[in-house]
Design a protein around this motif. Structure first.
Motif, mmCIF file in Angstrom:
data_model
loop_
_atom_site.group_PDB
_atom_site.id
_atom_site.type_symbol
_atom_site.label_atom_id
_atom_site.label_comp_id
_atom_site.label_asym_id
_atom_site.label_seq_id
_atom_site.Cartn_x
_atom_site.Cartn_y
_atom_site.Cartn_z
ATOM 1 N N GLN A 1 -16.067 -17.753 -62.789
ATOM 2 C CA GLN A 1 -15.934 -16.744 -63.842
ATOM 3 C C GLN A 1 -15.546 -15.387 -63.259
ATOM 4 O O GLN A 1 -14.724 -14.658 -63.832
ATOM 5 N N LEU A 2 -16.104 -15.043 -62.082
ATOM 6 C CA LEU A 2 -15.720 -13.801 -61.412
ATOM 7 C C LEU A 2 -14.249 -13.826 -61.011
ATOM 8 O O LEU A 2 -13.528 -12.838 -61.163
ATOM 9 N N VAL A 3 -13.808 -14.958 -60.487
ATOM 10 C CA VAL A 3 -12.417 -15.105 -60.075
ATOM 11 C C VAL A 3 -11.484 -14.943 -61.270
ATOM 12 O O VAL A 3 -10.473 -14.220 -61.202
ATOM 13 N N MET A 4 -11.808 -15.587 -62.372
ATOM 14 C CA MET A 4 -10.957 -15.508 -63.560
ATOM 15 C C MET A 4 -10.905 -14.084 -64.103
ATOM 16 O O MET A 4 -9.836 -13.604 -64.512
ATOM 17 N N GLU A 5 -12.027 -13.412 -64.093
ATOM 18 C CA GLU A 5 -12.059 -12.024 -64.556
ATOM 19 C C GLU A 5 -11.174 -11.134 -63.703
ATOM 20 O O GLU A 5 -10.415 -10.297 -64.211
ATOM 21 N N THR A 6 -11.240 -11.319 -62.385
ATOM 22 C CA THR A 6 -10.406 -10.519 -61.480
ATOM 23 C C THR A 6 -8.934 -10.822 -61.693
ATOM 24 O O THR A 6 -8.094 -9.906 -61.712
ATOM 25 N N MET A 7 -8.593 -12.091 -61.861
ATOM 26 C CA MET A 7 -7.188 -12.446 -62.087
ATOM 27 C C MET A 7 -6.677 -11.843 -63.385
ATOM 28 O O MET A 7 -5.540 -11.353 -63.440
ATOM 29 N N ARG A 8 -7.470 -11.874 -64.434
ATOM 30 C CA ARG A 8 -7.049 -11.258 -65.694
ATOM 31 C C ARG A 8 -6.758 -9.767 -65.494
ATOM 32 O O ARG A 8 -5.744 -9.243 -65.967
ATOM 33 N N ASP A 9 -7.660 -9.083 -64.787
ATOM 34 C CA ASP A 9 -7.495 -7.641 -64.565
ATOM 35 C C ASP A 9 -6.221 -7.349 -63.767
ATOM 36 O O ASP A 9 -5.457 -6.428 -64.107
ATOM 37 N N LEU A 10 -5.985 -8.118 -62.722
ATOM 38 C CA LEU A 10 -4.824 -7.870 -61.871
ATOM 39 C C LEU A 10 -3.521 -8.198 -62.601
ATOM 40 O O LEU A 10 -2.515 -7.493 -62.445
ATOM 41 N N LEU A 11 -3.521 -9.249 -63.403
ATOM 42 C CA LEU A 11 -2.310 -9.599 -64.142
ATOM 43 C C LEU A 11 -2.031 -8.592 -65.251
ATOM 44 O O LEU A 11 -0.862 -8.302 -65.568
ATOM 45 N N GLU A 12 -3.074 -8.032 -65.825
ATOM 46 C CA GLU A 12 -2.876 -6.983 -66.815
ATOM 47 C C GLU A 12 -2.279 -5.733 -66.163
ATOM 48 O O GLU A 12 -1.442 -5.042 -66.753
ATOM 49 N N LYS A 13 -2.679 -5.480 -64.928
ATOM 50 C CA LYS A 13 -2.197 -4.284 -64.223
ATOM 51 C C LYS A 13 -0.782 -4.477 -63.668
ATOM 52 O O LYS A 13 -0.003 -3.512 -63.610
ATOM 53 N N TYR A 14 -0.450 -5.701 -63.269
ATOM 54 C CA TYR A 14 0.847 -5.957 -62.621
ATOM 55 C C TYR A 14 1.585 -7.106 -63.306
ATOM 56 O O TYR A 14 1.918 -8.116 -62.671
ATOM 57 N N PRO A 15 1.902 -6.982 -64.595
ATOM 58 C CA PRO A 15 2.537 -8.103 -65.305
ATOM 59 C C PRO A 15 3.956 -8.403 -64.831
ATOM 60 O O PRO A 15 4.441 -9.529 -64.984
ATOM 61 N N LEU A 16 4.631 -7.416 -64.255
ATOM 62 C CA LEU A 16 6.022 -7.604 -63.836
ATOM 63 C C LEU A 16 6.161 -7.994 -62.372
ATOM 64 O O LEU A 16 7.269 -8.214 -61.887
ATOM 65 N N GLY A 17 5.045 -8.073 -61.661
ATOM 66 C CA GLY A 17 5.092 -8.525 -60.275
ATOM 67 C C GLY A 17 5.882 -7.602 -59.364
ATOM 68 O O GLY A 17 5.996 -6.388 -59.590
ATOM 69 N N TYR A 18 6.471 -8.199 -58.313
ATOM 70 C CA TYR A 18 7.209 -7.411 -57.324
ATOM 71 C C TYR A 18 8.470 -6.814 -57.919
ATOM 72 O O TYR A 18 8.892 -5.712 -57.551
ATOM 73 N N GLU A 19 9.070 -7.519 -58.874
ATOM 74 C CA GLU A 19 10.261 -6.983 -59.527
ATOM 75 C C GLU A 19 9.931 -5.663 -60.220
ATOM 76 O O GLU A 19 10.705 -4.702 -60.161
ATOM 77 N N GLY A 20 8.760 -5.592 -60.851
ATOM 78 C CA GLY A 20 8.348 -4.349 -61.496
ATOM 79 C C GLY A 20 8.163 -3.225 -60.498
ATOM 80 O O GLY A 20 8.480 -2.064 -60.783
ATOM 81 N N TYR A 21 7.646 -3.558 -59.310
ATOM 82 C CA TYR A 21 7.481 -2.556 -58.252
ATOM 83 C C TYR A 21 8.835 -1.993 -57.832
ATOM 84 O O TYR A 21 9.001 -0.763 -57.694
ATOM 85 N N LEU A 22 9.802 -2.879 -57.638
ATOM 86 C CA LEU A 22 11.137 -2.427 -57.231
ATOM 87 C C LEU A 22 11.770 -1.543 -58.302
ATOM 88 O O LEU A 22 12.371 -0.504 -57.993
ATOM 89 N N LEU A 23 11.622 -1.945 -59.555
ATOM 90 C CA LEU A 23 12.190 -1.144 -60.639
ATOM 91 C C LEU A 23 11.512 0.225 -60.708
ATOM 92 O O LEU A 23 12.172 1.246 -60.939
ATOM 93 N N GLN A 24 10.206 0.252 -60.500
ATOM 94 C CA GLN A 24 9.467 1.514 -60.505
ATOM 95 C C GLN A 24 9.959 2.441 -59.401
ATOM 96 O O GLN A 24 10.015 3.666 -59.573
ATOM 97 N N LYS A 25 10.320 1.859 -58.260
ATOM 98 C CA LYS A 25 10.796 2.645 -57.121
ATOM 99 C C LYS A 25 12.294 2.952 -57.207
ATOM 100 O O LYS A 25 12.835 3.604 -56.317
ATOM 101 N N GLY A 26 12.957 2.458 -58.258
ATOM 102 C CA GLY A 26 14.385 2.687 -58.386
ATOM 103 C C GLY A 26 15.209 1.813 -57.482
ATOM 104 O O GLY A 26 16.369 2.130 -57.180
ATOM 105 N N LEU A 27 14.631 0.696 -57.058
ATOM 106 C CA LEU A 27 15.324 -0.242 -56.184
ATOM 107 C C LEU A 27 15.803 -1.430 -57.006
ATOM 108 O O LEU A 27 15.216 -1.783 -58.026
ATOM 109 N N THR A 28 16.856 -2.077 -56.556
ATOM 110 C CA THR A 28 17.417 -3.216 -57.278
ATOM 111 C C THR A 28 16.856 -4.510 -56.734
ATOM 112 O O THR A 28 16.987 -4.794 -55.539
ATOM 113 N N PRO A 29 16.208 -5.330 -57.558
ATOM 114 C CA PRO A 29 15.688 -6.612 -57.080
ATOM 115 C C PRO A 29 16.834 -7.510 -56.636
ATOM 116 O O PRO A 29 17.872 -7.587 -57.302
#
Length: 389
Positions: free
Chosen positions: A320-348
């Motif tokens: 249950q702790l693991v699932m809760e943490t995964m939910r929180d992290l996925l809510e925070k980073y739904p776009l994954g690494y591609e979202g990070y690159l877009l945020q930084k103005g980089l092209t995936p």
């Protein structure tokens, strides 16, 4: 230190194995040792543990600690524990009880032991004023001889194996190690559809988002030897010297922040005060991107909760702790690494976009192959801790 609310089964090794000192054990003691007796000492869910009372050639008290397992699995555990603790002892001998050997009982079939010096421990955790500095010293001394992340043998947390294959990339190493633990946890508790979906999101979105930036855009990590399960149950203080001591390691060469994983858990006694003390030390400041430090901590803490869940059939607290943490992290980073690159103005890269599209529509995870884990002596395994964080 055991907790019946976590696991209340009998130790799977008969108590008679620590009612005498077997000839196989005697053969591993230093020359001139005179054995005076043996008494149960320590606590374990998985092994029988004892203190061997003895004197050295000069008649001085020189006690030893023995841990006993059985069958092929037990042989793998004790042989590998000797490998692991010998490695740590070679790096920080002032923090580790000297390992003396492992072997088989002569008078009991399929019974195997790990032997080291006995230390009378206080039962208290090391002080926050000095322990983070000692852990930092350990990390700064322990460097990968091959420049790779991972570990060359299988390690054990409790009775369960953990494998972190040798890889050039920390993201690859951590991902493959975590996949193995996910598989074990599912065998313990059975499949769960939400758990499966969260796992896929963690592997394809969260891990690339949090770990890939550590080794891109000109950044690099140094593979660092870590204890691998440094919660308060695996550290104490030597009563005779007042020195902090560590034990029951499941080491690997990792991102140094991985070591702090158990310290993020509020249920533990070594908590964020220890994290603050560690990251204030020169050479141990949070890795770039520093703004991801706490999220990486949550990811690393999840790994320890997941392994703990794999150990105890019927106890779903850690799942249950693991699932809760995964939910929180996925809510925070739904776009994954591609979202990070877009945020930084980089092209995936086009290959990343295609791979993530495939992963979104399947159970595929985006990791590259890395070198195989190799064996240790004749067992291919290493021993481990008595409990889990």
């Amino acid at each position: 230190m055991t907790d019946k609310s976590v696991w209340d089964k009998e130790i799977p090794v008969p108590a008679k194995v620590i009612e005498y000192v077997d000839p196989g054990v005697l053969s591993k003691l230093p020359p001139g040792t005179q054995v005076q007796g043996i008494t149960a000492s320590g606590a374990s869910y998985w092994a029988q543990t004892a203190k061997i009372l003895a004197t050295d050639q000069g008649g001085n008290p020189t006690p030893f600690f023995i841990k006993v397992h059985q069958f092929e699995h037990g042989k793998n555990m004790v042989s590998a524990e000797y490998y692991a603790m010998s490695l740590l002892y070679s790096v920080v001998p002032h923090m580790v009880a000297e390992p003396l050997g492992w072997g088989a009982y002569t008078d009991e079939p399929e019974t195997y032991f790990y032997l080291c010096r006995f230390l009378e421990l206080s039962g208290n955790i090391p002080s926050v004023t000095d322990f983070p500095k000692l852990v930092a010293e350990f990390h700064q001394r322990g460097r990968s001889p091959t420049g790779e992340f991972g570990f060359p043998i299988t390690t054990y947390g409790g009775r369960n194996p953990q494998t972190f294959p040798l890889c050039k990339s920390w993201e690859e190493c951590f991902s493959r190690g975590l996949e193995n633990i996910f598989d074990m946890e599912e065998k313990t508790h059975g499949p769960d559809e939400e758990m499966r979906q969260l796992r896929r999101g963690l592997m394809t979105k969260v891990i690339p988002r949090l770990l890939r930036p550590l080794e891109t855009e000109g950044r690099a990590l140094t593979p660092t030897l870590v204890h691998g399960d440094l919660w308060d149950g695996n550290a104490s203080v030597d009563k005779a010297t007042g020195r902090p001591m560590i034990f029951d390691a499941t080491p690997l060469y990792a991102h140094n922040e991985y070591e702090l994983g158990p310290w993020w858990a509020t249920r533990h006694k070594m908590t964020r005060e220890y994290i603050a003390g560690y990251k204030a030390i020169p050479g141990c400041h949070p890795s770039e991107p520093k703004e991801d430090f706490e999220s990486r901590g949550a990811l690393y803490a999840l790994r320890f909760d997941l392994h703990a869940s794999s150990l105890y059939p019927g106890n779903l607290k850690h799942r249950q702790l693991v699932m809760e943490t995964m939910r929180d992290l996925l809510e925070k980073y739904p776009l994954g690494y591609e979202g990070y690159l877009l945020q930084k103005g980089l092209t995936p890269p086009a290959t990343l976009v295609a791979a993530e599209a495939r992963a979104d529509n399947s159970d595929e995870t985006i990791t590259a192959p890395c070198s195989r884990t190799t064996g240790h002596e004749d067992t291919g395994n290493r021993g481990g801790e008595e409990q889990s964080s």
